[in-house]
Design an enzyme around this catalytic site. Structure first.
Site, PDB file in Angstrom:
ATOM      1  N   ASP A   1      -5.511  73.369 -96.187  1.00 49.65           N
ATOM      2  CA  ASP A   1      -6.099  72.564 -97.259  1.00 49.65           C
ATOM      3  C   ASP A   1      -7.613  72.370 -97.131  1.00 49.65           C
ATOM      4  OD1 ASP A   1      -3.392  72.253 -97.514  1.00 49.65           O
ATOM      5  OD2 ASP A   1      -3.389  70.081 -97.337  1.00 49.65           O
TER       6      ASP A   1
ATOM      7  N   GLU B   1       1.459  66.245-102.654  1.00 50.31           N
ATOM      8  CA  GLU B   1       0.372  66.243-101.685  1.00 50.31           C
ATOM      9  C   GLU B   1      -0.971  66.344-102.400  1.00 50.31           C
ATOM     10  OE1 GLU B   1       1.931  68.009 -97.550  1.00 50.31           O
ATOM     11  OE2 GLU B   1       1.606  69.570 -99.050  1.00 50.31           O
TER      12      GLU B   1
END
Length: 522
Positions: free
Chosen positions: A35, A217
């Site tokens: 990420d 998320e």
């Protein structure tokens, strides 16, 4: 997923593969990344922090890596910014410039950069087994960081409370910091407010809604003017989901609505499934509703997209992780594994009566034009494949096209193909289905994982009979921006070294190529 040092050992150990190293997409030099974190513009540089395993090229030992760029295309990697240790892994989060010195970590004249990140606490911590939000700060422009000695600053005693995105909210009753985070396994976005980044008060929550088959998320919440009108502003909430995305595995959905400083309320047009797709008893109905959700990207390889803070002129620029959790640890690259998408500037527009994000890749670098074939547009395609300039190793190729479909039933770009045509990635548009497809089943190495070979599809309405495409091909990826950025498809591909041929063709009738420009960026 394990966070032990055993995770540092690669699942596979392919030979070193420099030919897959992208020219204009960020990769770590020799380790794993996932990420994007802490995206911030500061003192003339774009800072990209990212989930990083400093010890190997699979997921584990989570820390924040760090890279900077002046142009969002060429990146310099720096030492690990915030390191995991025996007490905590450093999971995803965000960075703000504390201009008012609300935290006291800097001064008004020289504001600190403040990172708000998720501490994934280990057995050695008194918070063992929980995820909570913590702070670190930098007073030297993001190059070195100190963890706040009173971490964590916010806990819910939850094992899955993570991914804080923090922004400064300016409302009718003053300003404050707002945090958007998730209770991942409950498919909820949770919002908090703070005056000083240290003490947080609960505001509200949102969800489940739309795609909720997997964990939620990496949320983001920000305002955008509709069609550039500052008097008509809406709020966009990005929520990434894994698994359960439209192309399978992980992906990013979004909602458009209102935020009043306390609660986000989505517009009715953003809600394909107000109670979430898991509430549908009929799988066919749920699949149909999945197609109606708002997706950042219809491809397989764009996840965890979040936006930069502190960008001049209030531009909203996002970057995503160019991978999919279905096969992320098995990608056939070495010594690094994983890359980021191109930076994309977002706008919000009314499209056929509905509000939709428009995405344009940030391609500020001067491009080298390649030889036009067969010559200046317009020209017709009527069944004979047109050879385009080959892809060039070590560069990214940008193809811009406008095609009037006419009587043609199908238009195809064959990309990164072998000379005999047995290997290729195919981008096609069918007038019968009204869908754009990206087919990587014969793209090269697809055998490293059973879920990699795939065909992605997205609805893409022609405009006055015209298909507009901007295609970026960079060593091991294809990013497609169709219809002026209304539709985006991103896929990884791993072709053989000599698969460089590009072709354009039409079937079932004649199509007119109104524009064809091909260039490269090194």
């Amino acid at each position: 997923m394990s966070s032990s040092l055993d995770a540092a050992r690669p699942v596979t150990a392919p030979a070193v593969t420099p030919r897959f190293r992208p020219a204009i997409h960020f990769t770590a030099s020799d380790t794993w990344l996932n990420d994007p974190n802490g995206l911030v513009f500061h003192d003339g540089l774009y800072h990209l922090f990212f989930q990083n395993n400093p010890y190997g090229n699979v997921w584990g030992n989570m820390s924040w890596g760090h890279a900077t760029s002046p142009d969002l295309l060429h990146w310099a990697e720096h030492p690990v910014a915030i390191a995991g240790d025996e007490v905590e892994d450093i999971f995803s989060g965000s960075v703000v410039v504390d201009h008012g010195n609300t935290s006291g970590f800097g001064t008004v004249e020289s504001p600190a950069l403040v990172a708000v990140y998720t501490s994934a606490f280990k057995a050695a911590s008194p918070h063992s087994g929980t995820q909570a939000q913590s702070l670190a700060y930098s007073t030297d422009g993001g190059m070195t960081w100190l963890k706040y000695d009173e971490n964590p600053v916010l806990t819910r005693n939850s094992a899955h409370f993570r991914d804080p995105k923090v922004f400064r909210y300016e409302g009718p009753h003053g300003s404050c910091w707002v945090m958007v985070a998730v209770e991942a396994q409950h498919q909820k976005v949770v919002l908090y407010r703070s005056e000083d980044l240290k003490s947080w008060d609960f505001l509200s929550d949102f969800g489940p809604a739309n795609a909720d088959a997997g964990e939620w998320e990496c949320p983001d919440l920000f305002p955008l003017a509709v069609d550039g009108d500052p008097d008509n502003t809406k709020w966009v909430l990005i929520v990434n989901v894994n698994p359960g995305a439209v192309a399978g595995g992980s992906g990013g959905q979004y909602f458009v609505g209102e935020f009043d400083g306390v609660r986000f309320v989505p517009d009715a047009g953003s809600l394909a499934a107000p109670a979430g797709l898991s509430s549908f008893p009929d799988k066919d109905a749920a699949q149909a509703a999945l197609q109606q959700c708002l997706w950042l990207d219809w491809g397989r390889d764009c996840y965890a997209s979040v936006s930069f803070s502190n960008v001049p002129d209030n531009r909203r620029i996002i970057i995503g992780w160019m991978n999919n959790w279905d096969y992320a640890n098995q990608l056939p690259t070495a010594p690094w594994r994983s890359s980021m998408t191109l930076a994309r500037e977002l706008r919000l527009s009314s499209v056929n009566g509905s509000l939709q994000l428009i995405q344009h890749p940030v391609l500020t670098e001067q491009r080298v034009e390649e030889n036009p074939v067969p010559g200046p547009a317009p020209f017709n395609l009527d069944g004979t494949a047109l050879r385009l300039p080959d892809a060039v190793p070590g560069t990214a190729q940008v193809i811009e096209a406008e095609i009037v479909l006419g009587s043609a039933e199908l238009v195809e770009f064959s990309l990164l193909g072998s000379t005999d045509g047995s290997q290729r990635t195919v981008l096609g548009y069918s007038t019968r289905s009204g869908r754009l497809t990206l087919d990587r089943r014969q793209s090269g190495n697809t055998q490293f994982h059973g879920k990699f070979a795939s065909v992605e599809a997205a609805p893409a309405a022609l405009e006055d009979g015209i298909l507009k495409l901007l295609i970026v091909v960079d060593q091991c990826s294809v990013e497609v921006f169709a219809q002026d950025g209304k539709v985006v498809l991103t896929d990884l591909v791993f072709p053989e070294a000599n698969s460089l041929n590009n072709w354009l063709s039409a079937e079932g009738g004649t199509a007119t190529v109104r524009k064809l420009a091909i260039s490269s960026i090194a």
